[in-house]
Write an enzyme that holds these catalytic residues in place. Structure first.
Site, PDB file in Angstrom:
ATOM      1  N   ARG A  56       0.821  -1.219   0.000  1.00 44.38           N
ATOM      2  CA  ARG A  56       0.000   0.000   0.000  1.00 44.38           C
ATOM      3  C   ARG A  56       0.850   1.262   0.000  1.00 44.38           C
ATOM      4  O   ARG A  56       0.484   2.265  -0.605  1.00 44.38           O
ATOM      5  CB  ARG A  56      -0.937   0.009   1.202  1.00 44.38           C
ATOM      6  CG  ARG A  56      -2.069  -0.980   1.025  1.00 44.38           C
ATOM      7  CD  ARG A  56      -2.936  -1.024   2.242  1.00 44.38           C
ATOM      8  NE  ARG A  56      -4.091  -1.868   2.007  1.00 44.38           N
ATOM      9  CZ  ARG A  56      -4.790  -2.436   2.969  1.00 44.38           C
ATOM     10  NH1 ARG A  56      -4.456  -2.251   4.238  1.00 44.38           N
ATOM     11  NH2 ARG A  56      -5.822  -3.176   2.681  1.00 44.38           N
ATOM     12  N   LYS A  94     -18.988 -16.971   1.377  1.00 44.94           N
ATOM     13  CA  LYS A  94     -20.440 -16.894   1.526  1.00 44.94           C
ATOM     14  C   LYS A  94     -21.162 -16.177   0.394  1.00 44.94           C
ATOM     15  O   LYS A  94     -20.675 -15.173  -0.125  1.00 44.94           O
ATOM     16  CB  LYS A  94     -20.755 -16.142   2.809  1.00 44.94           C
ATOM     17  CG  LYS A  94     -20.388 -16.907   4.057  1.00 44.94           C
ATOM     18  CD  LYS A  94     -20.794 -16.067   5.219  1.00 44.94           C
ATOM     19  CE  LYS A  94     -20.547 -16.742   6.545  1.00 44.94           C
ATOM     20  NZ  LYS A  94     -20.759 -15.762   7.610  1.00 44.94           N
ATOM     21  N   GLY A 120      -9.715  -8.971  -1.646  1.00 45.89           N
ATOM     22  CA  GLY A 120      -8.760  -9.583  -0.734  1.00 45.89           C
ATOM     23  C   GLY A 120      -8.103 -10.890  -1.101  1.00 45.89           C
ATOM     24  O   GLY A 120      -6.934 -10.918  -1.507  1.00 45.89           O
ATOM     25  N   GLY A 126     -12.880  -4.070  -0.241  1.00 46.85           N
ATOM     26  CA  GLY A 126     -14.262  -3.630  -0.037  1.00 46.85           C
ATOM     27  C   GLY A 126     -14.660  -2.529  -1.000  1.00 46.85           C
ATOM     28  O   GLY A 126     -15.780  -2.527  -1.537  1.00 46.85           O
TER      29      GLY A 126
HETATM   30  P1  AMP Z   1     -14.157 -14.156   0.869  1.00 43.50           P
HETATM   31  O1  AMP Z   1     -13.499 -13.273   1.878  1.00 43.50           O
HETATM   32  O2  AMP Z   1     -15.625 -14.132   0.876  1.00 43.50           O
HETATM   33  O3  AMP Z   1     -13.561 -13.968  -0.530  1.00 43.50           O
HETATM   34  O4  AMP Z   1     -13.824 -15.629   1.313  1.00 43.50           O
HETATM   35  C1  AMP Z   1     -12.547 -16.129   1.376  1.00 43.50           C
HETATM   36  C2  AMP Z   1     -12.534 -17.317   2.253  1.00 43.50           C
HETATM   37  O5  AMP Z   1     -13.397 -18.313   1.736  1.00 43.50           O
HETATM   38  C3  AMP Z   1     -11.186 -17.957   2.373  1.00 43.50           C
HETATM   39  O6  AMP Z   1     -10.740 -17.832   3.701  1.00 43.50           O
HETATM   40  C4  AMP Z   1     -11.418 -19.416   2.011  1.00 43.50           C
HETATM   41  O7  AMP Z   1     -10.769 -20.317   2.873  1.00 43.50           O
HETATM   42  C5  AMP Z   1     -12.913 -19.561   2.166  1.00 43.50           C
HETATM   43  N1  AMP Z   1     -13.433 -20.658   1.339  1.00 43.50           N
HETATM   44  C6  AMP Z   1     -13.236 -20.858   0.036  1.00 43.50           C
HETATM   45  N2  AMP Z   1     -13.795 -22.008  -0.362  1.00 43.50           N
HETATM   46  C7  AMP Z   1     -14.353 -22.581   0.708  1.00 43.50           C
HETATM   47  C8  AMP Z   1     -15.068 -23.788   0.936  1.00 43.50           C
HETATM   48  N3  AMP Z   1     -15.318 -24.640  -0.062  1.00 43.50           N
HETATM   49  N4  AMP Z   1     -15.502 -24.042   2.188  1.00 43.50           N
HETATM   50  C9  AMP Z   1     -15.259 -23.187   3.191  1.00 43.50           C
HETATM   51  N5  AMP Z   1     -14.586 -22.022   3.050  1.00 43.50           N
HETATM   52  C10 AMP Z   1     -14.139 -21.724   1.818  1.00 43.50           C
END
Ligand code: AMP
Length: 399
Positions: free
Chosen positions: A31, A202, A358, A381
């Protein structure tokens, strides 16, 4: 940045919110490096620079006596490194606004840099307080915002301060400009086919993004934990995979909307499944819709990697946000790696690729592929909200 900086003082909002270790050593200076072109440009044009930034969330960790924890959150932690990168001695002001800040700003000469103390030491910062913003504005002739990572916050130093500068006395910095230009390449008249790859944990974090993408993408690849909510909504058996039960209806609605609009949705045909959420778990590869009880999908399988890669290689514009699996654990990182390689290969064949948000950024960096994609966003974000179609307050304040 077409302001005439000569003999003027410019207040520059940067994002120096860097990770520090327990000895307050910087562990990743991306950054800081990203803000250097703007700072150097102003100095080269004969101006003086007053830098302001936040570092961490000091208001969340207030001392017992009600004071801020200056030891943990002072921007003084970065001054040595900043001196080294800029090859000049940066002055440090131990307050953000106040008599000392005014005095130091006043005596600042062209070619010199002053760094103000952490903007979030003042609770007025996050509150977007006008009086505080006015005090900041009084330190300089011009305002430049180069902190894309906080452009989605209507804080005093990122947004409110801009109203105290006339239209011709404020501007985006080079980093902000680059972030906006690259995001707009995806949003405005992209070359087609446009493929969005969305992963991560999610569905609920990315509902707005998914909705928007169905409005303008040609292909939507869904991987990561969020895929299992869609697979279950389609009637699949997903065992103990991450599922948001309250989003099953939404998932079906999104799938129906995509069908109606002719957007092709790709879900992982197969998954690397594990009997527990652990790098040492037993693992197998199975069809994603036939995962038995007690097992969970933690990565996309080989068939999915192949199918997704073909779609990516046939695309002219690619947007990627979120990993395809639990890539922090080595046994479940292959899907994300395969996608990173496909995005890099498509880019070498002429596609425009934007990696924003991220964890996919971390994956691309870890694999040393950052130079092989068209643009890697610095703002997680902020980039998400920009792509969702929201007007970011930090951008609106300058425009
Ligand atoms: P996000 O911040 O929403 O992009 O989510 C990233 C996180 O999603 C990472 O820490 C991954 O470990 C988690 N992730 C990715 N695939 C899976 C999965 N199949 N089951 C559980 N967590 C997951």
């Amino acid at each position: 940045m077409n302001l005439n900086f000569k003999n003027k003082k410019t207040l520059v909002r940067v994002d120096f919110n860097v990770p520090l270790d327990t000895d307050f050593k910087i562990t990743d200076d991306t950054r800081i490096r990203a803000a250097l072109p703007t700072i150097k440009h102003i100095l080269n044009e004969g101006g003086a620079v007053i830098l302001m930034s936040h570092l961490g969330r000091p208001q969340k960790k207030i001392n017992e006596d009600g004071t801020v924890n200056t030891k943990a959150f002072t921007l003084n932690h970065i001054i040595k490194h900043l001196n080294k990168l800029l090859r000049i001695k940066v002055q440090f002001c131990p307050e953000t606004v106040g008599p000392q800040a005014s005095k130091m700003a006043k005596s600042l000469k062209s070619g010199e840099i002053l760094l103000l103390e952490n903007t979030r030491f003042q609770k007025e910062e996050s509150a977007g307080d006008k009086a505080f913003a006015k005090q900041l504005a009084a330190l300089a002739d011009f305002y430049v915002n180069d902190a894309f990572g906080t452009a989605h916050r209507a804080h005093a130093s990122t947004t409110v301060v801009a109203q105290f500068f006339k239209k011709d006395n404020k501007s985006f910095g080079f980093l902000m400009q680059k972030e906006i230009e690259n995001a707009e390449k995806v949003l405005n008249n992209p070359e087609r086919p446009l493929t969005a790859i969305i992963g991560g944990a999610k569905v609920s974090d990315k509902i707005l993004l998914l909705e928007r993408l169905i409005d303008f993408a040609d292909n939507l690849i869904i991987g990561g934990g969020m895929a299992y909510t869609f697979l279950k909504a389609q009637g699949g058996l997903v065992g103990n995979s991450l599922v948001e039960e309250d989003k099953l209806k939404l998932a079906n609605r999104l799938l129906a909307k995509a069908k109606k609009k002719g957007v092709k949705i790709y879900l992982p045909k197969d998954s690397v499944i594990a009997d527990k959420f652990d790098a040492k778990a037993n693992k197998e590869t199975k069809y994603s819709k036939r995962i038995r009880k007690g097992w969970m999908g933690l990565d996309i399988g080989k068939k999915a990697q192949k199918e997704f890669s073909v779609v990516i290689l046939n695309s002219k514009t690619i947007l990627w946000n979120g990993p395809m699996g639990v890539f922090e654990m080595k046994p479940f990182a292959n899907g994300t790696k395969a996608i990173a390689r496909a995005v890099a290969k498509a880019t070498s064949k002429g596609a425009f690729s934007l990696v924003g948000g991220g964890d996919s950024v971390a994956a691309v960096n870890q694999m040393g592929l950052a130079e092989k994609v068209s643009y890697v966003s610095t703002g997680g974000g902020a980039m998400l909200e920009f792509l969702e179609g929201k007007e970011l307050p930090g951008i609106a304040a300058i425009r």
